[in-house]
Design an enzyme around this catalytic site. Sequence first.
Site, PDB file in Angstrom:
ATOM      1  N   LYS A 191      -6.657  -4.900 -35.248  1.00 46.54           N
ATOM      2  CA  LYS A 191      -5.996  -5.782 -34.278  1.00 46.54           C
ATOM      3  C   LYS A 191      -7.012  -6.364 -33.304  1.00 46.54           C
ATOM      4  O   LYS A 191      -7.885  -5.652 -32.806  1.00 46.54           O
ATOM      5  CB  LYS A 191      -4.946  -4.994 -33.487  1.00 46.54           C
ATOM      6  CG  LYS A 191      -4.343  -5.776 -32.312  1.00 46.54           C
ATOM      7  CD  LYS A 191      -3.656  -4.850 -31.315  1.00 46.54           C
ATOM      8  CE  LYS A 191      -3.277  -5.594 -30.040  1.00 46.54           C
ATOM      9  NZ  LYS A 191      -2.797  -4.683 -28.982  1.00 46.54           N
TER      10      LYS A 191
ATOM     11  N   GLU B 156       5.802   0.516 -28.963  1.00 46.58           N
ATOM     12  CA  GLU B 156       4.464   0.884 -28.508  1.00 46.58           C
ATOM     13  C   GLU B 156       4.598   1.570 -27.163  1.00 46.58           C
ATOM     14  O   GLU B 156       4.944   0.942 -26.153  1.00 46.58           O
ATOM     15  CB  GLU B 156       3.526  -0.320 -28.364  1.00 46.58           C
ATOM     16  CG  GLU B 156       2.121   0.155 -27.982  1.00 46.58           C
ATOM     17  CD  GLU B 156       1.184  -0.942 -27.508  1.00 46.58           C
ATOM     18  OE1 GLU B 156      -0.028  -0.818 -27.734  1.00 46.58           O
ATOM     19  OE2 GLU B 156       1.659  -1.908 -26.898  1.00 46.58           O
ATOM     20  N   TRP B 157       4.311   2.855 -27.141  1.00 40.85           N
ATOM     21  CA  TRP B 157       4.369   3.609 -25.896  1.00 40.85           C
ATOM     22  C   TRP B 157       3.003   3.529 -25.225  1.00 40.85           C
ATOM     23  O   TRP B 157       2.021   4.039 -25.746  1.00 40.85           O
ATOM     24  CB  TRP B 157       4.751   5.058 -26.179  1.00 40.85           C
ATOM     25  CG  TRP B 157       4.675   5.949 -24.972  1.00 40.85           C
ATOM     26  CD1 TRP B 157       5.015   5.630 -23.698  1.00 40.85           C
ATOM     27  CD2 TRP B 157       4.205   7.301 -24.933  1.00 40.85           C
ATOM     28  NE1 TRP B 157       4.793   6.694 -22.853  1.00 40.85           N
ATOM     29  CE2 TRP B 157       4.301   7.727 -23.598  1.00 40.85           C
ATOM     30  CE3 TRP B 157       3.729   8.166 -25.913  1.00 40.85           C
ATOM     31  CZ2 TRP B 157       3.919   9.014 -23.211  1.00 40.85           C
ATOM     32  CZ3 TRP B 157       3.353   9.443 -25.526  1.00 40.85           C
ATOM     33  CH2 TRP B 157       3.457   9.860 -24.188  1.00 40.85           C
ATOM     34  N   ARG B 158       2.952   2.878 -24.060  1.00 43.39           N
ATOM     35  CA  ARG B 158       1.731   2.750 -23.290  1.00 43.39           C
ATOM     36  C   ARG B 158       1.579   3.991 -22.417  1.00 43.39           C
ATOM     37  O   ARG B 158       2.063   4.043 -21.290  1.00 43.39           O
ATOM     38  CB  ARG B 158       1.767   1.466 -22.476  1.00 43.39           C
ATOM     39  CG  ARG B 158       1.470   0.213 -23.282  1.00 43.39           C
ATOM     40  CD  ARG B 158       0.002   0.146 -23.688  1.00 43.39           C
ATOM     41  NE  ARG B 158      -0.844   0.128 -22.505  1.00 43.39           N
ATOM     42  CZ  ARG B 158      -1.214  -0.998 -21.884  1.00 43.39           C
ATOM     43  NH1 ARG B 158      -0.847  -2.175 -22.369  1.00 43.39           N
ATOM     44  NH2 ARG B 158      -1.961  -0.935 -20.810  1.00 43.39           N
TER      45      ARG B 158
ATOM     46  N   ARG C  94       2.264 -15.621 -31.175  1.00 42.10           N
ATOM     47  CA  ARG C  94       3.238 -14.534 -31.091  1.00 42.10           C
ATOM     48  C   ARG C  94       4.519 -14.880 -31.872  1.00 42.10           C
ATOM     49  O   ARG C  94       5.215 -13.989 -32.337  1.00 42.10           O
ATOM     50  CB  ARG C  94       3.572 -14.242 -29.630  1.00 42.10           C
ATOM     51  CG  ARG C  94       2.365 -13.770 -28.819  1.00 42.10           C
ATOM     52  CD  ARG C  94       2.780 -13.359 -27.425  1.00 42.10           C
ATOM     53  NE  ARG C  94       1.665 -12.948 -26.592  1.00 42.10           N
ATOM     54  CZ  ARG C  94       1.108 -11.742 -26.602  1.00 42.10           C
ATOM     55  NH1 ARG C  94       1.562 -10.824 -27.428  1.00 42.10           N
ATOM     56  NH2 ARG C  94       0.105 -11.446 -25.786  1.00 42.10           N
TER      57      ARG C  94
ATOM     58  N   SER D 209       3.663  -6.089 -21.621  1.00 42.64           N
ATOM     59  CA  SER D 209       2.415  -5.332 -21.506  1.00 42.64           C
ATOM     60  C   SER D 209       1.193  -6.236 -21.557  1.00 42.64           C
ATOM     61  O   SER D 209       0.070  -5.768 -21.401  1.00 42.64           O
ATOM     62  CB  SER D 209       2.326  -4.286 -22.626  1.00 42.64           C
ATOM     63  OG  SER D 209       2.325  -4.910 -23.902  1.00 42.64           O
TER      64      SER D 209
ATOM     65  N   ARG E 290      -4.529   2.431 -23.242  1.00 42.22           N
ATOM     66  CA  ARG E 290      -5.363   1.238 -23.090  1.00 42.22           C
ATOM     67  C   ARG E 290      -6.362   1.501 -21.963  1.00 42.22           C
ATOM     68  O   ARG E 290      -5.988   1.869 -20.848  1.00 42.22           O
ATOM     69  CB  ARG E 290      -4.496   0.019 -22.768  1.00 42.22           C
ATOM     70  CG  ARG E 290      -5.265  -1.281 -22.639  1.00 42.22           C
ATOM     71  CD  ARG E 290      -5.888  -1.725 -23.957  1.00 42.22           C
ATOM     72  NE  ARG E 290      -4.892  -1.973 -24.989  1.00 42.22           N
ATOM     73  CZ  ARG E 290      -4.918  -1.390 -26.185  1.00 42.22           C
ATOM     74  NH1 ARG E 290      -5.866  -0.536 -26.508  1.00 42.22           N
ATOM     75  NH2 ARG E 290      -3.993  -1.661 -27.080  1.00 42.22           N
TER      76      ARG E 290
ATOM     77  N   GLU F 190     -10.395  -2.652 -21.251  1.00 39.60           N
ATOM     78  CA  GLU F 190      -9.681  -3.615 -22.094  1.00 39.60           C
ATOM     79  C   GLU F 190      -8.296  -3.941 -21.553  1.00 39.60           C
ATOM     80  O   GLU F 190      -7.373  -4.234 -22.308  1.00 39.60           O
ATOM     81  CB  GLU F 190      -9.630  -3.098 -23.536  1.00 39.60           C
ATOM     82  CG  GLU F 190     -11.023  -2.899 -24.116  1.00 39.60           C
ATOM     83  CD  GLU F 190     -11.079  -2.949 -25.621  1.00 39.60           C
ATOM     84  OE1 GLU F 190     -10.151  -3.467 -26.258  1.00 39.60           O
ATOM     85  OE2 GLU F 190     -12.090  -2.458 -26.172  1.00 39.60           O
TER      86      GLU F 190
ATOM     87  N   HIS G 229      -9.892  -6.148 -27.380  1.00 35.92           N
ATOM     88  CA  HIS G 229      -9.204  -7.058 -26.459  1.00 35.92           C
ATOM     89  C   HIS G 229     -10.214  -7.813 -25.606  1.00 35.92           C
ATOM     90  O   HIS G 229     -11.106  -7.215 -25.007  1.00 35.92           O
ATOM     91  CB  HIS G 229      -8.254  -6.282 -25.539  1.00 35.92           C
ATOM     92  CG  HIS G 229      -7.213  -5.506 -26.287  1.00 35.92           C
ATOM     93  ND1 HIS G 229      -7.492  -4.304 -26.893  1.00 35.92           N
ATOM     94  CD2 HIS G 229      -5.916  -5.779 -26.541  1.00 35.92           C
ATOM     95  CE1 HIS G 229      -6.406  -3.849 -27.487  1.00 35.92           C
ATOM     96  NE2 HIS G 229      -5.437  -4.726 -27.299  1.00 35.92           N
TER      97      HIS G 229
ATOM     98  N   GLN H 210       3.678 -12.677 -23.664  1.00 37.77           N
ATOM     99  CA  GLN H 210       4.610 -12.070 -24.610  1.00 37.77           C
ATOM    100  C   GLN H 210       5.980 -12.737 -24.516  1.00 37.77           C
ATOM    101  O   GLN H 210       6.493 -12.988 -23.431  1.00 37.77           O
ATOM    102  CB  GLN H 210       4.741 -10.565 -24.354  1.00 37.77           C
ATOM    103  CG  GLN H 210       3.539  -9.780 -24.826  1.00 37.77           C
ATOM    104  CD  GLN H 210       3.655  -8.285 -24.536  1.00 37.77           C
ATOM    105  OE1 GLN H 210       4.556  -7.844 -23.827  1.00 37.77           O
ATOM    106  NE2 GLN H 210       2.728  -7.509 -25.081  1.00 37.77           N
TER     107      GLN H 210
END
Length: 259
Positions: free
Chosen positions: A179, A43-45, A221, A240, A86, A90, A152, A244
């Site tokens: 999601k 996942e590229w933020r 998770r 992120s 993002r 959120e 979120h 996590q």
Amino acid sequence: MRPLPFAPLAVPAIIAPLTGGSTEAVAAQAAAAGSEPGVDVLEWRVDALLEAQDAWGVRSSRAARAVVEGFEAATLPGLPVLATFRSEAEGGECPLEVYFELVAALMGVAAPDDRGGMVSPSAVDVEIARDGALELIGAARETGVAVVASSHEWEATPPAEEIQARLHRMAAAGADVAKIAVMPQTMEDVFGLMQATHAASEALAIPVIGIAMGERGRLTRLCAAEFGSAATFATVGAASAPGQMTAAQVAAVRQALRR
């Protein structure tokens, strides 16, 4: 459990975030994640990169160059890329006033692949609460990019009925994946998230992802498949979101629970 459209061989998928503030940092994070056994998706933020470079001008050549170079840095052979802006609303860095145009532009970004062709993001994240979310989902479908519709909650956990309603709304909007991530205040909140995710996974024709953040939510998770969640986000380096786990930890539990 139905597989993700952009990671069809991994159930549940392990998604590793790339949060670098420079193309060099993104490339280093991608290389580390790509060498970690068990990682299925990057996942590229994008908002982290543009925030570090103060490049929020939607039509500026600086922002366009940063996005193109960042995606090239995030691209590795064989690993799908979920590209995410993002929003500030959120928990991210992207200003609301530029969110729509930046996500729309992201769908057309391409980088050279290892076969001499060009590759685009395998999926983009679209926050379902943003103005124009339906238009963004429609545009992505026209370009062949999968959509992870998302929601979120950083302060609390909605009732299970509301969680289910949001996931159903995402599916009705045409998303490929639905999601939701919440912040539990009690273990009852965690169990409510798990119950709602399981119910939605049984009712909907698309994969769903349910995450409880923070220390209380670590169970969600690690044991995603046990309650119908199609993926989890796990770190190879920087996180992120709070709570996590590392990709190695999640991969070990996934292997132990795989049937």
